[in-house]
Design a protein around this motif. Sequence first.
Motif, PDB file in Angstrom:
ATOM      1  N   GLY A 169     -27.970  -1.394   7.900  1.00  0.00           N
ATOM      2  CA  GLY A 169     -28.500  -1.140   9.082  1.00  0.00           C
ATOM      3  C   GLY A 169     -27.561   0.002   9.827  1.00  0.00           C
ATOM      4  O   GLY A 169     -28.124   0.526  11.096  1.00  0.00           O
ATOM      5  N   LEU A 170     -26.334   0.069   9.431  1.00  0.00           N
ATOM      6  CA  LEU A 170     -25.539   1.008  10.262  1.00  0.00           C
ATOM      7  C   LEU A 170     -25.932   2.352  10.061  1.00  0.00           C
ATOM      8  O   LEU A 170     -26.180   2.650   8.568  1.00  0.00           O
ATOM      9  N   ASP A 171     -25.405   3.411  10.899  1.00  0.00           N
ATOM     10  CA  ASP A 171     -25.435   4.711  10.414  1.00  0.00           C
ATOM     11  C   ASP A 171     -24.186   5.257   9.436  1.00  0.00           C
ATOM     12  O   ASP A 171     -23.150   4.146   9.693  1.00  0.00           O
ATOM     13  N   PRO A 172     -24.175   6.268   8.958  1.00  0.00           N
ATOM     14  CA  PRO A 172     -23.165   6.517   8.200  1.00  0.00           C
ATOM     15  C   PRO A 172     -21.688   6.467   8.712  1.00  0.00           C
ATOM     16  O   PRO A 172     -20.566   6.109   8.187  1.00  0.00           O
ATOM     17  N   ARG A 173     -21.628   7.002   9.949  1.00  0.00           N
ATOM     18  CA  ARG A 173     -20.521   7.103  10.589  1.00  0.00           C
ATOM     19  C   ARG A 173     -19.798   5.735  10.769  1.00  0.00           C
ATOM     20  O   ARG A 173     -18.641   5.193  10.550  1.00  0.00           O
ATOM     21  N   SER A 174     -20.795   4.615  11.539  1.00  0.00           N
ATOM     22  CA  SER A 174     -20.507   3.446  11.582  1.00  0.00           C
ATOM     23  C   SER A 174     -19.928   2.480  10.414  1.00  0.00           C
ATOM     24  O   SER A 174     -19.328   1.730  10.592  1.00  0.00           O
ATOM     25  N   ARG A 175     -20.734   3.192   9.381  1.00  0.00           N
ATOM     26  CA  ARG A 175     -20.449   2.300   8.335  1.00  0.00           C
ATOM     27  C   ARG A 175     -19.273   2.619   7.555  1.00  0.00           C
ATOM     28  O   ARG A 175     -18.283   1.910   7.066  1.00  0.00           O
ATOM     29  N   ARG A 176     -18.449   3.954   7.908  1.00  0.00           N
ATOM     30  CA  ARG A 176     -17.381   4.250   7.221  1.00  0.00           C
ATOM     31  C   ARG A 176     -16.252   3.785   8.025  1.00  0.00           C
ATOM     32  O   ARG A 176     -15.347   3.314   7.734  1.00  0.00           O
ATOM     33  N   THR A 177     -16.647   3.584   9.697  1.00  0.00           N
ATOM     34  CA  THR A 177     -15.639   2.899  10.283  1.00  0.00           C
ATOM     35  C   THR A 177     -15.554   1.498   9.806  1.00  0.00           C
ATOM     36  O   THR A 177     -14.172   0.888   9.797  1.00  0.00           O
ATOM     37  N   MET A 178     -16.495   0.850   9.536  1.00  0.00           N
ATOM     38  CA  MET A 178     -16.197  -0.837   9.058  1.00  0.00           C
ATOM     39  C   MET A 178     -15.601  -0.490   7.928  1.00  0.00           C
ATOM     40  O   MET A 178     -14.584  -1.647   7.437  1.00  0.00           O
ATOM     41  N   TRP A 179     -15.692   0.387   6.871  1.00  0.00           N
ATOM     42  CA  TRP A 179     -15.049   0.327   5.570  1.00  0.00           C
ATOM     43  C   TRP A 179     -13.490   0.464   6.132  1.00  0.00           C
ATOM     44  O   TRP A 179     -12.889  -0.450   5.358  1.00  0.00           O
ATOM     45  N   GLN A 180     -13.113   1.240   7.072  1.00  0.00           N
ATOM     46  CA  GLN A 180     -11.592   1.275   7.223  1.00  0.00           C
ATOM     47  C   GLN A 180     -11.111  -0.087   7.650  1.00  0.00           C
ATOM     48  O   GLN A 180     -10.033  -0.313   7.671  1.00  0.00           O
ATOM     49  N   ILE A 181     -12.041  -0.658   8.613  1.00  0.00           N
ATOM     50  CA  ILE A 181     -11.535  -1.935   9.106  1.00  0.00           C
ATOM     51  C   ILE A 181     -11.089  -2.859   8.069  1.00  0.00           C
ATOM     52  O   ILE A 181     -10.331  -3.733   7.835  1.00  0.00           O
ATOM     53  N   VAL A 182     -12.218  -3.059   7.108  1.00  0.00           N
ATOM     54  CA  VAL A 182     -12.319  -3.890   5.798  1.00  0.00           C
ATOM     55  C   VAL A 182     -10.700  -3.520   5.267  1.00  0.00           C
ATOM     56  O   VAL A 182     -10.200  -4.564   4.734  1.00  0.00           O
ATOM     57  N   ARG A 183     -10.597  -2.166   4.934  1.00  0.00           N
ATOM     58  CA  ARG A 183      -9.209  -1.910   4.064  1.00  0.00           C
ATOM     59  C   ARG A 183      -8.085  -2.351   4.787  1.00  0.00           C
ATOM     60  O   ARG A 183      -7.202  -2.525   4.167  1.00  0.00           O
ATOM     61  N   ASP A 184      -8.308  -2.106   6.215  1.00  0.00           N
ATOM     62  CA  ASP A 184      -6.711  -2.470   7.018  1.00  0.00           C
ATOM     63  C   ASP A 184      -6.845  -4.079   6.930  1.00  0.00           C
ATOM     64  O   ASP A 184      -5.534  -4.443   6.996  1.00  0.00           O
ATOM     65  N   LEU A 185      -7.725  -4.795   6.959  1.00  0.00           N
ATOM     66  CA  LEU A 185      -7.733  -6.202   7.034  1.00  0.00           C
ATOM     67  C   LEU A 185      -7.148  -6.577   5.526  1.00  0.00           C
ATOM     68  O   LEU A 185      -6.179  -7.445   5.317  1.00  0.00           O
ATOM     69  N   ALA A 186      -7.641  -5.951   4.362  1.00  0.00           N
ATOM     70  CA  ALA A 186      -6.743  -6.391   3.132  1.00  0.00           C
ATOM     71  C   ALA A 186      -5.676  -5.947   3.112  1.00  0.00           C
ATOM     72  O   ALA A 186      -4.677  -6.655   2.562  1.00  0.00           O
ATOM     73  N   GLY A 187      -5.199  -4.905   3.709  1.00  0.00           N
ATOM     74  CA  GLY A 187      -3.801  -4.447   3.861  1.00  0.00           C
ATOM     75  C   GLY A 187      -3.080  -5.399   4.597  1.00  0.00           C
ATOM     76  O   GLY A 187      -1.640  -5.279   4.333  1.00  0.00           O
ATOM     77  N   SER A 188      -3.423  -6.129   5.489  1.00  0.00           N
ATOM     78  CA  SER A 188      -2.643  -7.162   6.230  1.00  0.00           C
ATOM     79  C   SER A 188      -2.563  -8.443   5.562  1.00  0.00           C
ATOM     80  O   SER A 188      -1.969  -9.269   5.969  1.00  0.00           O
ATOM     81  N   GLY A 189      -3.089  -8.510   4.392  1.00  0.00           N
ATOM     82  CA  GLY A 189      -2.885  -9.612   3.507  1.00  0.00           C
ATOM     83  C   GLY A 189      -4.274 -10.514   3.479  1.00  0.00           C
ATOM     84  O   GLY A 189      -4.315 -11.532   2.665  1.00  0.00           O
ATOM     85  N   VAL A 190      -5.340 -10.177   4.171  1.00  0.00           N
ATOM     86  CA  VAL A 190      -6.500 -11.085   4.484  1.00  0.00           C
ATOM     87  C   VAL A 190      -7.272 -10.741   3.059  1.00  0.00           C
ATOM     88  O   VAL A 190      -7.410  -9.503   2.599  1.00  0.00           O
ATOM     89  N   THR A 191      -7.794 -11.570   2.461  1.00  0.00           N
ATOM     90  CA  THR A 191      -8.948 -11.601   1.389  1.00  0.00           C
ATOM     91  C   THR A 191      -9.998 -11.300   1.503  1.00  0.00           C
ATOM     92  O   THR A 191     -10.685 -11.969   2.250  1.00  0.00           O
ATOM     93  N   ILE A 192     -10.875 -10.411   1.048  1.00  0.00           N
ATOM     94  CA  ILE A 192     -12.103  -9.971   1.230  1.00  0.00           C
ATOM     95  C   ILE A 192     -12.936 -10.309   0.134  1.00  0.00           C
ATOM     96  O   ILE A 192     -12.763  -9.857  -0.921  1.00  0.00           O
ATOM     97  N   PHE A 193     -13.984 -11.158   0.426  1.00  0.00           N
ATOM     98  CA  PHE A 193     -14.957 -11.516  -0.643  1.00  0.00           C
ATOM     99  C   PHE A 193     -16.312 -10.555  -0.138  1.00  0.00           C
ATOM    100  O   PHE A 193     -16.963 -11.260   0.600  1.00  0.00           O
ATOM    101  N   LEU A 194     -16.756  -9.672  -0.860  1.00  0.00           N
ATOM    102  CA  LEU A 194     -17.804  -8.835  -0.149  1.00  0.00           C
ATOM    103  C   LEU A 194     -19.179  -8.693  -1.040  1.00  0.00           C
ATOM    104  O   LEU A 194     -19.073  -8.627  -2.354  1.00  0.00           O
ATOM    105  N   THR A 195     -20.159  -9.178  -0.379  1.00  0.00           N
ATOM    106  CA  THR A 195     -21.517  -8.702  -1.009  1.00  0.00           C
ATOM    107  C   THR A 195     -21.999  -7.603  -0.323  1.00  0.00           C
ATOM    108  O   THR A 195     -22.162  -7.469   0.961  1.00  0.00           O
TER     109      THR A 195
END
Length: 320
Positions: A169-195
């Motif tokens: 339901g997010l617009d393309p810009r908000s979606r890409r913002t979330m993508w970067q947040i997810v990448r940053d979390l993984a970069g900090s050592g958090v494991t992401i299980f994504l569906t």
Amino acid sequence: MTSANPPAIAVTGLRKSYGDKVVLDGIDLAVPEGSIFSLLGPNGAGKTTTVQILSTLIRADGGDILVAGHDLAKNPQAVRASIGVTGQYSAVDKLLTGEENLLLMADLHHLPRRAGQQLTARLLEQFDLVEAAKKPASTYSGGMRRRLDLAMTLVGGPRVIFLDEPTTGLDPRSRRTMWQIVRDLAGSGVTIFLTTQYLEEADQLADQIALLDHGTLIAEGTPEELKRLTPGGHVLLRFTDDAALAGALGALGTGFVDTSDDNRLTLQVPSDGGVASLRDLLARLDSAGVEPADLSVHTPDLDDVFLTLTGTPKDKDAVR
């Protein structure tokens, strides 16, 4: 993702049935710590059941499961203390401000008041919510609410986060913002299980993808590895004259030439796009003294992979 990382999630022989219906039939998964893992599958494949089991919401019928180093069957409380779950529908209290939502989560996790305030301030900054911190969450955009929801998940300091369709339901810009947040979390050592219902999202984010169909894993690998499983990959070689094109055809012994005026000097050669096959192709051209003016690699996308391996139409419902 590197194989040197210890597994944040290790699953062997996971089984689940409802009556006579087998939902999961011996699933094996290994998700390294600090990686982004995406589980895809058509409706009824068992994807949701897998996530519900791993996040302690329902019990498995069989199999060995470790999450964040804890045996799920023997110590589910330790698993719950180590994970965070952000569902498709936001858990944000819209009557509270963004700051109040975070402070409430800090209280629920029994953080000392000052520690909770400091963590709240840090998360508001991290998720770009400082200006909206004092406003009711009901006034937030969809993207802001999703960011706040994920920030609330982080209050407990989870080592593993299950993200269920985080950008629906997010617009393309908000979606890409979330993508970067997810990448940053993984970069900090958090494991992401994504569906996700967006195959592009899995392609952009996931280090590893597993494709589940009828309760069994039918393919697993990096996005590029999965694409190479699907026919249709090719290399386009563009030449400056007919002699070079003819030399390339003779050296390679295969290829398709588009006879249209714009593409008549372009040779399409079947290829999986891998390094080894490209090296071989270029070596054969070099031995024949032929040099292309331009080279581009075209591989199937994850939509093609999904359709080929599951036989399921590539629509939004296909991967829920």
